[in-house]
Design a protein around this motif. Structure first.
Motif, PDB file in Angstrom:
ATOM      1  N   ALA A  27     -56.542  24.443   7.334  1.00 42.73           N
ATOM      2  CA  ALA A  27     -56.781  24.770   5.926  1.00 42.73           C
ATOM      3  C   ALA A  27     -58.110  25.515   5.800  1.00 42.73           C
ATOM      4  N   VAL A  28     -58.185  26.396   4.799  1.00 44.21           N
ATOM      5  CA  VAL A  28     -59.368  27.226   4.621  1.00 44.21           C
ATOM      6  C   VAL A  28     -59.822  27.157   3.169  1.00 44.21           C
ATOM      7  N   LEU A  29     -61.144  27.033   2.970  1.00 42.19           N
ATOM      8  CA  LEU A  29     -61.747  27.082   1.642  1.00 42.19           C
ATOM      9  C   LEU A  29     -62.418  28.435   1.464  1.00 42.19           C
ATOM     10  N   ILE A  30     -62.076  29.112   0.368  1.00 47.90           N
ATOM     11  CA  ILE A  30     -62.637  30.427   0.061  1.00 47.90           C
ATOM     12  C   ILE A  30     -63.411  30.324  -1.245  1.00 47.90           C
ATOM     13  N   ASP A  31     -64.703  30.624  -1.180  1.00 52.53           N
ATOM     14  CA  ASP A  31     -65.566  30.642  -2.362  1.00 52.53           C
ATOM     15  C   ASP A  31     -65.571  32.067  -2.894  1.00 52.53           C
ATOM     16  N   ALA A  81     -54.312  35.099  10.974  1.00 53.65           N
ATOM     17  CA  ALA A  81     -53.811  33.728  10.841  1.00 53.65           C
ATOM     18  C   ALA A  81     -53.138  33.539   9.477  1.00 53.65           C
ATOM     19  N   THR A  82     -52.186  32.635   9.435  1.00 51.79           N
ATOM     20  CA  THR A  82     -51.563  32.231   8.178  1.00 51.79           C
ATOM     21  C   THR A  82     -51.762  30.721   8.047  1.00 51.79           C
ATOM     22  N   PRO A  83     -52.863  30.311   7.389  1.00 51.85           N
ATOM     23  CA  PRO A  83     -53.160  28.882   7.271  1.00 51.85           C
ATOM     24  C   PRO A  83     -52.091  28.137   6.467  1.00 51.85           C
ATOM     25  N   SER A  84     -52.022  26.840   6.666  1.00 50.98           N
ATOM     26  CA  SER A  84     -51.074  26.034   5.900  1.00 50.98           C
ATOM     27  C   SER A  84     -51.469  25.986   4.434  1.00 50.98           C
ATOM     28  N   LYS A  85     -52.773  25.962   4.184  1.00 52.89           N
ATOM     29  CA  LYS A  85     -53.275  25.899   2.810  1.00 52.89           C
ATOM     30  C   LYS A  85     -54.535  26.748   2.694  1.00 52.89           C
ATOM     31  N   LEU A  86     -54.606  27.484   1.593  1.00 51.99           N
ATOM     32  CA  LEU A  86     -55.807  28.225   1.237  1.00 51.99           C
ATOM     33  C   LEU A  86     -56.314  27.657  -0.079  1.00 51.99           C
ATOM     34  N   PHE A  87     -57.533  27.171  -0.074  1.00 49.69           N
ATOM     35  CA  PHE A  87     -58.163  26.639  -1.278  1.00 49.69           C
ATOM     36  C   PHE A  87     -59.135  27.679  -1.813  1.00 49.69           C
ATOM     37  N   PHE A  88     -59.187  27.837  -3.129  1.00 53.73           N
ATOM     38  CA  PHE A  88     -60.055  28.809  -3.773  1.00 53.73           C
ATOM     39  C   PHE A  88     -60.962  28.083  -4.758  1.00 53.73           C
ATOM     40  N   ILE A  89     -62.263  28.388  -4.699  1.00 54.92           N
ATOM     41  CA  ILE A  89     -63.231  27.740  -5.573  1.00 54.92           C
ATOM     42  C   ILE A  89     -64.159  28.784  -6.181  1.00 54.92           C
ATOM     43  N   CYS A  90     -64.533  28.566  -7.436  1.00 49.18           N
ATOM     44  CA  CYS A  90     -65.528  29.393  -8.111  1.00 49.18           C
ATOM     45  C   CYS A  90     -66.448  28.442  -8.883  1.00 49.18           C
ATOM     46  N   ARG A  91     -67.101  28.915  -9.914  1.00 46.30           N
ATOM     47  CA  ARG A  91     -68.018  28.061 -10.677  1.00 46.30           C
ATOM     48  C   ARG A  91     -67.274  26.929 -11.379  1.00 46.30           C
ATOM     49  N   SER A  92     -66.202  27.295 -12.114  1.00 42.90           N
ATOM     50  CA  SER A  92     -65.532  26.284 -12.930  1.00 42.90           C
ATOM     51  C   SER A  92     -64.014  26.272 -12.804  1.00 42.90           C
ATOM     52  N   GLY A  93     -63.453  27.170 -12.023  1.00 41.40           N
ATOM     53  CA  GLY A  93     -62.010  27.151 -11.774  1.00 41.40           C
ATOM     54  C   GLY A  93     -61.223  28.305 -12.354  1.00 41.40           C
TER      55      GLY A  93
END
Length: 149
Positions: A27-31, A81-93
């Protein structure tokens, strides 16, 4: 009846996101915030998980123009790569929800399915009664690891 057949982006709270990142090594977190936000406000610290945070601006600082290559930048950062999950985060969503939809659509156009998830509340969360962020909810307020340069 909905005729929207595009990708659907789900949402998880920051703590739920952290739990997924702990258990899913791919899984990957992208800010998606801007460089000044990463530098001056801080960013999630995934070092205890042995993972790296991807920082890719959805809106480019300083002119605040749309990053028209955002989905391509994400794919380039994933290096095939094709991760199972990509999470995206910003200031408030809000920005991260738009970014997640754009990436989900880009993968879908290639015939790939990636679970794109918006981090609800974002890094700083909602504004409190004093009109400050970072104490009411969000990644920081929930006590998740973060760093500041």
């Amino acid at each position: 009846m909905s005729t929207d057949i595009g990708p659907r982006v789900s949402e998880l709270l920051p703590t739920e996101t952290w739990d997924c990142l702990k258990t899913l090594s791919d899984a990957v977190l992208i800010d998606v915030r801007t460089k000044p936000e990463w530098d001056f406000v801080g960013k999630p610290d995934l070092s205890s998980l042995g993972q790296s945070l991807l920082c890719i601006e959805w809106i480019r600082y300083p002119d605040m123009s749309a990053n028209l290559r955002f989905a391509e930048d994400v794919k380039d950062a994933l290096d095939g790569a094709t991760p199972s999950k990509l999470f995206f985060i910003c200031r408030s969503g809000a920005r991260s929800l738009s970014a997640a939809n754009a990436v989900a659509e880009a993968f879908l156009s290639e015939g790939k399915s990636v679970d794109c998830i918006n981090v609800a509340e974002g890094f700083e969360g909602d504004v409190d009664p004093q009109k400050h962020r970072g104490g009411l909810n969000g990644w920081k307020a929930r006590g998740l690891p973060w760093e500041q340069s």
